[in-house]
Design an enzyme around this catalytic site. Structure first.
Site, PDB file in Angstrom:
ATOM      1  N   SER A  90       0.894  -1.148   0.030  1.00  0.00           N
ATOM      2  CA  SER A  90      -0.056   0.158   0.034  1.00  0.00           C
ATOM      3  C   SER A  90       0.843   1.349  -0.065  1.00  0.00           C
ATOM      4  O   SER A  90       0.264   2.294  -0.231  1.00  0.00           O
ATOM      5  CB  SER A  90      -1.027   0.042   1.121  1.00  0.00           C
ATOM      6  OG  SER A  90      -0.264   0.095   2.197  1.00  0.00           O
ATOM      7  N   LYS A 128       0.689   4.632   6.761  1.00  0.00           N
ATOM      8  CA  LYS A 128       0.144   5.680   5.511  1.00  0.00           C
ATOM      9  C   LYS A 128       0.398   6.953   5.655  1.00  0.00           C
ATOM     10  O   LYS A 128       1.047   7.423   6.799  1.00  0.00           O
ATOM     11  CB  LYS A 128      -1.636   5.566   5.661  1.00  0.00           C
ATOM     12  CG  LYS A 128      -2.186   4.153   5.584  1.00  0.00           C
ATOM     13  CD  LYS A 128      -2.026   3.744   4.146  1.00  0.00           C
ATOM     14  CE  LYS A 128      -2.862   2.265   3.878  1.00  0.00           C
ATOM     15  NZ  LYS A 128      -2.022   1.357   4.572  1.00  0.00           N
TER      16      LYS A 128
END
Lengths: 172, 424
Positions: A90, A128
């Site tokens: 990701s 993230k």
């Protein structure tokens, strides 16, 4: 030989004597005849190395060398290692690959735009980019895999910012 | 009253459980206990576990109903993790005060003399430790160590203080009222026996003890008690111990998971412990001149009792696992008796000196064998890299059926390259 001791300390004396005997027994076992080898008696009287001759001209230029810890760890007690799950892609656009070891510095105040290790309670931990706009908080992936979408933190959800990701180590 | 000293006692709330929660977020908000060696009984409890009525020392097997009915989680103790987190906390605290005494794995005294706005400073300590490690701490401040300890109790138990309490900053009247509200048994050094004895004299609160006649208490209970009374009055009698005394011995010992009855298994255990001890010895760059071995039956069981120890002196100080293992086995041979059910064994390295300080002995020439040194170095390196006991003496056994239970131990999250916490 017999000795008299007060009854109250008799058990202690018995124990001490038993230990003493045990020690002697062991000592007996341990004492083996020793062959004295005349050669091994020739121990250098002064075993420390004595510098002689001219000092190396390079001595002055000696440095500490390169220490990765110095480069990667800014604040030791607040820095922690984590492993990125093998299958995780990701954040691969930012160079964080599955299997990487990342360093997380908890002492850095997380601000919008930083890459953070965050926990949404009940869901798990994830790396993230943090985005804060007004009261809206989002966790943004940066991936070549379109399956990863920004995740908005909803009201009632608890977000824990563990720390700021300061580097990622990829071993080839 | 001269109130010139200022001490703080900082300690981590529910330390072991808090360490586990830093790396396993699923434990947050759940009732959690950490168990003693061998998963015997509860040695740390989360607040949720305390709310279920679980007490320190409650046996694990008695808590199984709570596991089923209330979702209680029991973790084996993970001292590798707690040790590393402790070192981080102590390092942070060392930077926030001019002088520090590390008092235990989760407690530290600090010297705060001369620091203005102490409550604020206490809050700063709390916030920094929490932010940098994820561990919650409480700060108690007082004019003596005993007062700081008591203030820490208040900081922890009474929410109005916001986890930081300064007894030294209170007015005399305030302090008297607070001490009046604390049971005398909460005072540092006053155990349950003393609490009873003091109760018979009508001393039931911290205030009662503070205002008691120090001279007569000294006559009845000794000088330590008198010191406690003086410290409660704000008169500091104990200074910080800044340097932890260098370790003069290294002990490695455990209870077995079940009774051991054979020499073979006892030998395995002794060899396991002596290897571990030798590793610790080399890490602190010391050598030992003597090895002690001991074995012990279970004193709490109605079985024939036996316990002995033997000290084996070495011809020269060494840090060589092979020599130490040999000595330990010789010691064990002399004290082992057939027919007993052994509960525990252990080894202790005594008479430590820094490596390389000893004299070569007359008969031994140079004491250490370079081949052994190389072997030990390789063994330490491999075990540091691939985990404890990756490379060990075969005599220490492979299956180790006697090894204590640790059925639910978390990984050493912060110290093993291969067992770091995983994130996505």
């Amino acid at each position: 030989m017999r000795i008299r001791v007060p009854e109250s300390i008799a058990p202690a004396v018995v124990t001490v004597l038993a230990d003493y005997r045990a020690v002697k027994e062991v000592a007996k076992l341990h004492l083996q005849p020793v062959l004295i080898d005349p050669l091994s008696m020739l121990i250098p009287a002064c075993a420390t190395r004595i510098a002689a001759g001219f000092p190396s001209p390079a001595d002055d230029y000696l440095d500490d060398g390169i220490d990765l810890n110095k480069m990667l760890v800014r604040n030791g007690p607040a820095t922690y290692f984590y492993t990125i799950e093998k299958a995780s892609d990701s954040m691969n656009v930012k160079g964080i690959m599955g299997g990487d070891r990342i360093l997380v510095d908890r002492s850095i105040e997380a601000r919008s735009g930083m890459i953070v290790l965050a926990v949404i309670l009940g869901e798990g931990a994830t790396v993230k980019q943090l985005e804060i706009r007004g009261s809206r908080i989002r966790l943004i992936p940066h991936s070549t895999n379109p399956i990863h979408k920004p995740r908005t933190i909803l009201e009632g959800e608890e977000l824990l910012i563990v720390g700021v990701v300061t580097s990622s180590i990829t071993l080839f | 009253m001269a109130r010139s000293s200022v001490f703080a006692l900082v300690d981590v709330n529910n330390f072991y459980v808090s360490c586990e929660r830093v790396f396993d977020w699923r434990l947050i908000g759940k009732p959690v206990v950490v168990l003693s060696n061998n998963d015997g009984c509860a040695v740390a409890r989360s607040n949720e576990a305390k709310a279920l009525g679980i007490k320190m020392g409650d046996p694990w097997f008695q808590l199984k109903d709570l596991v089923r009915d209330k979702g209680l989680i029991g973790l084996s103790s993970n001292y590798t993790l707690y040790g590393d987190m402790s070192a981080r906390v102590m390092k942070i605290l060392a930077d926030m005060a001019p002088r520090q005494e590390v008092y235990s794995i989760d407690e530290s005294f600090l010297d705060l003399a001369g620091i203005p706005n102490r409550i604020e400073h206490g809050q700063a300590i709390r916030h920094r430790v929490l932010k940098w490690t994820g561990l919650p701490v409480c700060v108690g401040i007082g004019s003596s160590k005993t007062e700081a300890k008591l203030a820490n109790f208040l900081a922890k138990k009474r929410p109005q203080y916001g986890s930081v309490c300064d007894l030294a900053a209170m007015t005399d009247d305030e302090r008297t009222a607070v001490l009046e509200s604390i049971d005398v048994g909460e005072v540092w050094g006053i155990g349950s026996q003393l609490t009873k004895k003091l109760g018979m004299k009508g001393i039931t609160t911290a205030r009662g003890l503070r205002d008691a006649n120090a001279g007569s208490l000294r006559q009845a209970h000794g000088v330590v008690m008198e010191r406690t009374v003086r410290e409660l009055r704000g008169d500091s009698c104990m200074s910080l111990e800044l340097i932890a005394p260098a370790r003069r011995e290294i002990m490695c010992s455990r209870s077995f998971s079940h009774d051991v009855t054979t020499y073979q298994q006892l030998r395995e255990s002794v060899l396991t412990y002596v290897c571990r001890a030798a590793e610790k010895l080399r890490r602190q760059r010391s050598e030992t001149a003597a090895v002690m071995v001991f074995v012990q039956t279970n004193a709490h069981k109605d079985v024939p009792q036996y316990g002995r120890r033997a000290v084996v002196s070495l011809p020269a100080s060494t840090d060589d696992t092979l020599i130490l293992a040999n000595a330990a086995v010789q010691g064990l041979k002399t004290i082992y008796r057939d027919g007993y059910r052994y509960k525990k064994s252990g080894t202790m390295l005594i008479d430590l000196t820094p490596k390389g300080m000893h004299q070569a002995t007359l008969f031994n020439g140079v004491a250490s064998d370079p081949k052994h040194d190389a072997l030990n170095a390789v063994m330490d390196k491999i075990n540091a890299r691939y985990g404890r006991s990756t490379l060990a003496l075969a005599g220490a056994g492979l299956e180790k059926p006697w090894k204590l239970r640790a059925e639910n131990r978390s990984p050493p999250y912060t110290t093993d390259w291969n067992q770091l916490p995983r994130v996505s």
